[in-house]
Design an enzyme around this catalytic site. Structure first.
Site, PDB file in Angstrom:
ATOM      1  N   PRO A 259       0.824  -1.209   0.000  1.00 32.16           N
ATOM      2  CA  PRO A 259       0.000   0.000   0.000  1.00 32.16           C
ATOM      3  C   PRO A 259       0.860   1.262   0.000  1.00 32.16           C
ATOM      4  O   PRO A 259       1.918   1.298   0.631  1.00 32.16           O
ATOM      5  CB  PRO A 259      -0.768  -0.112   1.333  1.00 32.16           C
ATOM      6  CG  PRO A 259       0.104  -0.947   2.199  1.00 32.16           C
ATOM      7  CD  PRO A 259       0.917  -1.850   1.320  1.00 32.16           C
ATOM      8  N   GLY A 260       0.407   2.262  -0.709  1.00 32.86           N
ATOM      9  CA  GLY A 260       1.095   3.547  -0.691  1.00 32.86           C
ATOM     10  C   GLY A 260       0.166   4.590  -0.089  1.00 32.86           C
ATOM     11  O   GLY A 260       0.340   5.051   1.041  1.00 32.86           O
ATOM     12  N   ARG A 261      -0.880   4.907  -0.856  1.00 34.80           N
ATOM     13  CA  ARG A 261      -1.835   5.951  -0.470  1.00 34.80           C
ATOM     14  C   ARG A 261      -2.377   5.780   0.942  1.00 34.80           C
ATOM     15  O   ARG A 261      -2.454   6.734   1.712  1.00 34.80           O
ATOM     16  CB  ARG A 261      -3.012   5.908  -1.457  1.00 34.80           C
ATOM     17  CG  ARG A 261      -4.089   6.937  -1.210  1.00 34.80           C
ATOM     18  CD  ARG A 261      -5.325   6.625  -2.048  1.00 34.80           C
ATOM     19  NE  ARG A 261      -5.020   6.296  -3.420  1.00 34.80           N
ATOM     20  CZ  ARG A 261      -4.897   7.174  -4.405  1.00 34.80           C
ATOM     21  NH1 ARG A 261      -5.050   8.446  -4.164  1.00 34.80           N
ATOM     22  NH2 ARG A 261      -4.622   6.777  -5.636  1.00 34.80           N
ATOM     23  N   CYS A 327       0.038  28.375 -16.126  1.00 36.54           N
ATOM     24  CA  CYS A 327      -0.588  28.953 -17.317  1.00 36.54           C
ATOM     25  C   CYS A 327      -1.369  27.929 -18.131  1.00 36.54           C
ATOM     26  O   CYS A 327      -1.022  27.636 -19.281  1.00 36.54           O
ATOM     27  CB  CYS A 327       0.486  29.626 -18.155  1.00 36.54           C
ATOM     28  SG  CYS A 327       1.178  31.004 -17.261  1.00 36.54           S
ATOM     29  N   TYR A 356       0.751  11.073  -3.506  1.00 32.93           N
ATOM     30  CA  TYR A 356       0.761  11.515  -4.905  1.00 32.93           C
ATOM     31  C   TYR A 356       0.565  13.024  -5.013  1.00 32.93           C
ATOM     32  O   TYR A 356      -0.067  13.525  -5.937  1.00 32.93           O
ATOM     33  CB  TYR A 356      -0.292  10.741  -5.729  1.00 32.93           C
ATOM     34  CG  TYR A 356      -0.108   9.237  -5.602  1.00 32.93           C
ATOM     35  CD1 TYR A 356       1.004   8.619  -6.167  1.00 32.93           C
ATOM     36  CD2 TYR A 356      -1.014   8.454  -4.876  1.00 32.93           C
ATOM     37  CE1 TYR A 356       1.207   7.256  -6.025  1.00 32.93           C
ATOM     38  CE2 TYR A 356      -0.812   7.087  -4.721  1.00 32.93           C
ATOM     39  CZ  TYR A 356       0.298   6.501  -5.299  1.00 32.93           C
ATOM     40  OH  TYR A 356       0.501   5.149  -5.160  1.00 32.93           O
TER      41      TYR A 356
HETATM   42  N1  LLP Z   1       2.169  -1.458  -6.181  1.00 36.45           N
HETATM   43  C1  LLP Z   1       2.247  -1.145  -7.489  1.00 36.45           C
HETATM   44  C2  LLP Z   1       2.873  -2.099  -8.401  1.00 36.45           C
HETATM   45  C3  LLP Z   1       1.734   0.063  -7.966  1.00 36.45           C
HETATM   46  O1  LLP Z   1       1.797   0.359  -9.257  1.00 36.45           O
HETATM   47  C4  LLP Z   1       1.143   0.973  -7.049  1.00 36.45           C
HETATM   48  C5  LLP Z   1       0.599   2.257  -7.499  1.00 36.45           C
HETATM   49  C6  LLP Z   1       1.096   0.611  -5.691  1.00 36.45           C
HETATM   50  C7  LLP Z   1       1.613  -0.615  -5.299  1.00 36.45           C
HETATM   51  C8  LLP Z   1       0.508   1.499  -4.629  1.00 36.45           C
HETATM   52  O2  LLP Z   1      -0.809   1.802  -4.867  1.00 36.45           O
HETATM   53  P1  LLP Z   1      -1.646   2.589  -3.752  1.00 36.45           P
HETATM   54  O3  LLP Z   1      -1.708   1.720  -2.535  1.00 36.45           O
HETATM   55  O4  LLP Z   1      -0.953   3.856  -3.484  1.00 36.45           O
HETATM   56  O5  LLP Z   1      -2.975   2.793  -4.374  1.00 36.45           O
HETATM   57  N2  LLP Z   1      -1.033   8.927  -9.034  1.00 36.45           N
HETATM   58  C9  LLP Z   1      -2.281   8.223  -8.777  1.00 36.45           C
HETATM   59  C10 LLP Z   1      -2.025   6.858  -8.188  1.00 36.45           C
HETATM   60  C11 LLP Z   1      -1.120   5.996  -9.032  1.00 36.45           C
HETATM   61  C12 LLP Z   1      -0.799   4.666  -8.409  1.00 36.45           C
HETATM   62  C13 LLP Z   1       0.202   3.927  -9.220  1.00 36.45           C
HETATM   63  N3  LLP Z   1       0.602   2.668  -8.701  1.00 36.45           N
HETATM   64  C14 LLP Z   1      -3.170   9.089  -7.901  1.00 36.45           C
HETATM   65  O6  LLP Z   1      -2.787  10.195  -7.534  1.00 36.45           O
HETATM   66  O7  LLP Z   1      -4.288   8.694  -7.594  1.00 36.45           O
END
Ligand code: LLP
Length: 393
Positions: A259-261, A327, A356
């Site tokens: 998880p990231g977000r 702009c 992000y």
């Molecule tokens: N693992 C992989 C292989 C991924 O590609 C990603 C996110 C994650 C884990 C983590 O995903 P999360 O838990 O953060 O949902 N910029 C976009 C989100 C792009 C996510 C890309 N990959 C936004 O601002 O919503």
């Protein structure tokens, strides 16, 4: 607990705007929830969500590993103390040199294509391999972030598994890991559970498996009416299905998630100042001293971020469009948002901007990157500003 308006106003006054402010306690709480509900899972924080070194260090101290997607991220992760065994790497469209360099670091690499697998074998990068699979299940808050299914560029599709096995056999490789990532900001427990079940089913085709990674995507609510992902329920289902799998598979398998977000989104706000107010026939614009070069999510995905006027808590609400200083007409943080009419000099907090936000910021229009500060557990505010160009390889 997320800090209220006073703490954020103090940060805006002391550090100036635009500034990203993160709350350490929110990040720690999110880590704790994951560890509590998924006791048998090794978590690898997807550092693309926010790669500020202080944030990375804090997450590492919680006992969480890291997931990297570029050599720059690998280098930063190493520099803040993540060990090889706690680091994984996944990337599509890699050059052969990049793949070799990532493999040579000794971290677990999830191979994204048959080409990468072939390269791995031909360049003898290691006897064990892990494959990123696209099982046809995708989900997410916007088409751009759905990473499973026919329109996704990621992973090895199920029809290519026999070919992957042939390549592995040709080079004497053993497929010991599989991984998937279905997409980002998923708030439905059912989709997660289905994707996990499907991966465990697919796993039966790999007798040498020792590692299964379910990717990231755990969502958080942004807009009014959006509900929290029922994490406890997903955790409970996961524990049950992983136990059943281990019994059937008959050998030790370790589980991971990326998880990231979920870990950082709610910890962060971008604080900006109102610098102009303008009325057109269609909008009442409040112009601010930041833009999509500092938080691109609304311009890129139409994403909703709660926005609070820190300087004005009383007054009638009216429809306000918050415009940035880049702009382009699409440089908006909100359109027709009901809020108290801002005045020049007001501070606005764009909430849930910890994921992000800064990590997707650029110098477009030659604006400097915003400062970043952290409200520590003690309440002290620390400047943690970071220059990513020092790490980009
Ligand atoms: N693992 C992989 C292989 C991924 O590609 C990603 C996110 C994650 C884990 C983590 O995903 P999360 O838990 O953060 O949902 N910029 C976009 C989100 C792009 C996510 C890309 N990959 C936004 O601002 O919503």
């Amino acid at each position: 607990m997320k800090k209220g308006t006073d703490a954020l106003t103090n940060v805006a006054s002391a550090f100036g705007t635009p500034v990203y402010v993160y709350e350490q306690s929110v990040i720690e709480n999110q880590c704790q929830k994951l560890l509590k509900y998924f006791p048998s899972v090794a978590f690898h924080y997807a550092m693309k969500a926010n790669s500020n070194p202080e944030i990375l260090k804090g997450i590492r101290k919680q006992g969480i590993g890291v997931e990297a997607v570029s050599l720059g991220e690998l280098s930063l992760a190493k520099s803040v103390g993540f060990k090889k065994k706690d680091t994984s790497f996944t990337c599509a469209s890699l050059t052969e040199e990049e793949l070799c360099a990532a493999a040579q670091t000794g971290v677990r690499v999830h191979l994204d294509s048959l080409t990468q697998l072939e390269t791995w074998g031909r360049r003898a990068l290691g006897r064990e391999v892990s494959l990123r699979l696209n099982q046809g299940i995708g989900a997410g808050h916007h088409a751009h972030v759905i990473t499973g299914g026919p329109h996704s560029k990621f992973g090895i599709t199920l029809k290519d598994i026999p070919e992957a096995k042939r390549i592995a056999e040709k080079y004497g490789l053993s497929i010991t890991g599989i991984q998937q990532h279905i997409g980002s900001n998923v708030l439905s427990a059912d989709i997660f559970i289905k994707a996990m079940q499907t991966l465990l089913k697919t796993a039966e085709a790999f007798p040498e498996l020792t590692h299964i990674d379910f990717g990231g995507g755990l969502g958080v609510p942004y807009a009014p009416g959006e509900k929290q992902l029922p994490l406890q329920r997903v955790g409970k289902e996961f524990v049950a299905m992983s136990k059943a799998f281990a019994k059937k598979h008959g050998r030790e398998v370790s589980f991971a998630m990326e998880p990231g977000r979920f870990i950082v989104a709610e910890s962060g706000s971008l604080l900006v100042s109102v610098v102009d107010v303008k009325e057109t026939s269609a909008h009442l614009f409040a112009g601010v001293n930041s833009g999509f070069n500092q938080l691109i999510r609304h311009a890129m995905y139409g994403s909703y971020h709660p926005i609070e006027n820190l300087s004005r808590t009383r007054g009638t609400k009216t429809a306000i469009s918050i415009a940035g200083n880049v702009c382009e007409s699409g440089d908006l943080f909100a359109v027709g948002r009901p809020m108290i009419r801002p005045e020049i000099g007001d501070f606005l907090a764009i909430r849930n901007a910890g994921a992000y936000g800064f990590s997707m910021a650029s110098n477009f229009n030659m604006h400097a990157l915003p400062h970043e500060v952290m409200i520590l557990g003690s309440g002290r505010v620390k400047d943690i500003s970071f220059s990513p160009s020092n790490y980009a390889l």
